[in-house]
Design an enzyme around this catalytic site. Structure first.
Site, PDB file in Angstrom:
ATOM      1  N   LYS A   1       0.853  -1.196   0.000  1.00 30.12           N
ATOM      2  CA  LYS A   1       0.000   0.000   0.000  1.00 30.12           C
ATOM      3  C   LYS A   1       0.877   1.229   0.000  1.00 30.12           C
ATOM      4  O   LYS A   1       2.001   1.204   0.516  1.00 30.12           O
ATOM      5  CB  LYS A   1      -0.875   0.025   1.253  1.00 30.12           C
ATOM      6  CG  LYS A   1      -2.125   0.853   1.089  1.00 30.12           C
ATOM      7  CD  LYS A   1      -3.137   0.081   0.280  1.00 30.12           C
ATOM      8  CE  LYS A   1      -4.505   0.657   0.290  1.00 30.12           C
ATOM      9  NZ  LYS A   1      -5.475  -0.383  -0.102  1.00 30.12           N
TER      10      LYS A   1
ATOM     11  N   THR B   1     -14.776  -2.794  -7.484  1.00 29.22           N
ATOM     12  CA  THR B   1     -14.851  -2.982  -6.030  1.00 29.22           C
ATOM     13  C   THR B   1     -16.319  -2.965  -5.593  1.00 29.22           C
ATOM     14  O   THR B   1     -16.768  -3.850  -4.851  1.00 29.22           O
ATOM     15  CB  THR B   1     -14.037  -1.908  -5.282  1.00 29.22           C
ATOM     16  OG1 THR B   1     -12.745  -1.823  -5.883  1.00 29.22           O
ATOM     17  CG2 THR B   1     -13.895  -2.231  -3.816  1.00 29.22           C
TER      18      THR B   1
ATOM     19  N   SER C   1      -7.917  -5.740 -10.976  1.00 35.29           N
ATOM     20  CA  SER C   1      -6.554  -5.236 -11.208  1.00 35.29           C
ATOM     21  C   SER C   1      -5.664  -6.367 -11.735  1.00 35.29           C
ATOM     22  O   SER C   1      -4.816  -6.165 -12.600  1.00 35.29           O
ATOM     23  CB  SER C   1      -5.943  -4.716  -9.909  1.00 35.29           C
ATOM     24  OG  SER C   1      -6.291  -3.377  -9.687  1.00 35.29           O
TER      25      SER C   1
HETATM   26  N1  GLU Z   1      -7.026  -0.015  -3.318  1.00 27.68           N
HETATM   27  C1  GLU Z   1      -7.792  -1.184  -3.626  1.00 27.68           C
HETATM   28  C2  GLU Z   1      -7.879  -2.105  -2.409  1.00 27.68           C
HETATM   29  O1  GLU Z   1      -7.733  -1.678  -1.289  1.00 27.68           O
HETATM   30  C3  GLU Z   1      -7.320  -1.878  -4.883  1.00 27.68           C
HETATM   31  C4  GLU Z   1      -5.932  -2.399  -4.873  1.00 27.68           C
HETATM   32  C5  GLU Z   1      -5.443  -2.911  -6.231  1.00 27.68           C
HETATM   33  O2  GLU Z   1      -6.232  -2.969  -7.166  1.00 27.68           O
HETATM   34  O3  GLU Z   1      -4.272  -3.225  -6.309  1.00 27.68           O
HETATM   35  O4  GLU Z   1      -8.192  -3.258  -2.519  1.00 27.68           O
END
Ligand code: GLU
Length: 473
Positions: free
Chosen positions: A108, A196, A364
């Site tokens: 992250k 999501t 993704s």
């Molecule tokens: N930020 C999103 C999460 O918390 C997506 C992360 C991604 O696609 O790598 O799952």
């Protein structure tokens, strides 16, 4: 919304949930400690020119686990970002990827800014400099660490990242796989933006489809009679509400920074969205009961509550006032472990973040595969499938002497588009993973929540990876 991100030890909460589950596994203590640890924490600062002077920006990228490579996870722009938060979110990414069988480690990133206070030019400077810093330390790359959007970022920021990376790595064939959540024009994938929220809706639909589980909490199976409150009208909240309504649920409540609105007859999410865009607030929406204190909105009558904003929204302070029987965590970490304990005693079900919002990273993964294969899904086989289907129908018609109505013909003949393939891969993933988690919940004595069950499955999978790597004997 409660602005408590800085006051809580979010990473400790994630570890606490991990420990509650680890006792139901048979892995050695040292291996569990390794799985839990954040392997690489990169904290950096850089200056940007602002007005007549300079401003120093605080930024992080955390790679929680390299048991699989690349590592994967979004980048958050918020003035509440801090090291503990980024570590917690990176750890959640590791467990999330394991649950939905996406072959990545967790990571992250975060930049401590409120994007609303910066011009587009300044945001571009910050994003490009951030990317450059990651490149310098080998913290980004299609086989190393692949960022994506998170709270406060979107397609625009992802294209700046991709462009900076490609500029600094000329001729690298797979360079576009260095980041996901890109616009379609820059080899993003159809369906990523809504993934999501769509995944949250699939997760809820799956959960309420099990009649025997619903009976235990006094609900009927199915979404048709379900009243839903959604916190957060950002990308995740908006799409969760939209797809839940499409699947038959009624969106009775919406909560944002400025307040909350409630209407037992339900909202059309697009009308509320348009109203907010026009007036700058969800308040004042015709026919709704209003709450100036947004948190009050969460406590209104409903069956399902979807916190889709930030962490630490449901705590010991307010959990007893929640009327919902199901909490579906669209956000990461919205419920504290203490609040979850109370909610479980209240006989409520929590669909945990690490599964519930995993649709984003699942798609993704599809985008990354598309970038590595340099071809859009369906491109090679679409027309071939259509021709085969047409031949089959023509043959059937001539053998039987009957003709198939035009609308049926169209439906049968049509080859799958990229969006259809993405959505079907996502739906399959969410359905399969839900039942895997539920199976663990039913089969492991002592496991009481879907979160613990999800952690158990995840820990087992990561442990196997470590053993296969030969890191653990
Ligand atoms: N930020 C999103 C999460 O918390 C997506 C992360 C991604 O696609 O790598 O799952």
């Amino acid at each position: 919304m409660a602005n408590t991100a800085n006051e809580k030890n979010f990473f400790a909460d994630v570890c606490k949930n991990f420990d509650s589950a680890a006792q139901f596994t048979a892995h050695p203590e040292g291996l569990l400690t390794q799985i839990k640890a954040c392997n690489s924490v990169y904290r950096f600062q850089f200056p940007i020119r602002r007005g007549n002077g300079f401003e120093v920006i605080d930024a992080w990228r955390v790679e929680h686990s390299q048991h699989m490579n690349p590592t994967k996870g979004g980048i958050r722009y918020s003035d509440m970002v801090n090291e503990d938060e980024v570590m917690a979110l990176a750890a959640l990414m590791t467990y999330k990827c394991a649950i939905v069988n996406v072959p990545f480690g967790g990571a992250k990133g975060g930049i401590c800014i409120n994007p609303k206070n910066y011009t587009i030019g300044e945001l571009e400077n910050i994003t490009r400099r951030y990317t450059t810093e990651l490149i310098k330390k080998n913290f980004i790359g299609p086989g190393i660490d692949v960022p994506a959007p998170d709270y406060g970022t979107g397609e625009r920021e992802m294209s700046w990242i991709a462009d900076t990376y490609m500029t600094m790595n000329p001729g690298q064939l797979d360079a576009l796989g260095c980041v996901t959540g890109k616009p379609i024009a820059l080899h993003g994938i159809r369906g990523r933006k809504e993934a999501t929220g769509r995944g949250v809706a699939y997760a809820i639909r799956e959960c309420v489809s099990v009649a025997e589980d619903m009976a235990k909490i006094g609900l009927k199976a199915g979404l048709g009679d379900k009243r839903v409150i959604v916190q957060g009208l950002g990308n995740v909240g908006y799409h969760s509400a939209k797809f839940l309504a499409e699947f038959g649920a009624t969106i009775v409540g919406l909560c944002e920074f400025e307040g909350a609105i409630y209407n037992e007859n339900g909202f059309n999410i697009d009308e509320v969205f348009a109203h907010r865009k026009l007036t700058g607030s969800i308040l004042g929406f015709p026919g709704a009961v209003e709450f100036k204190n947004s948190m009050e909105g969460l406590e209104q009558p409903c069956d399902i509550l979807v916190p889709a904003a930030l962490e630490n929204q449901l705590t010991v302070e307010n959990i007893r006032n929640i009327k919902a029987k199901i909490i579906a965590e669209g956000a990461n970490g919205p419920t504290t472990p203490e609040a979850e304990e109370i909610f479980t005693e209240m006989r409520g079900i929590i669909i945990p973040d690490m599964y519930c919002n995993a649709g984003g990273v699942t798609v993704s993964y599809f985008e990354w595969l598309k970038n590595l294969s340099h071809v859009a899904f369906g491109r090679m086989e679409n027309r071939y499938a259509e021709n085969s289907n047409r031949n089959l129908i023509n043959t059937l018609e001539s053998l039987t002497g009957k003709s198939i109505p035009a609308e049926h013909r169209l439906m049968i003949v049509k080859g799958a588009s990229e969006l259809e393939l993405v959505n079907s891969g996502l739906e399959d993933t969410m359905i399969h993973s839900y039942h895997e988690i539920r199976e663990t919940l039913l089969s492991k004595a002592g496991v009481k929540t879907l979160r613990t069950a999800a952690f158990v499955g995840s820990i087992d999978k990561i442990a196997v990876s470590y053993m296969n790597l030969g890191v653990w004997p």
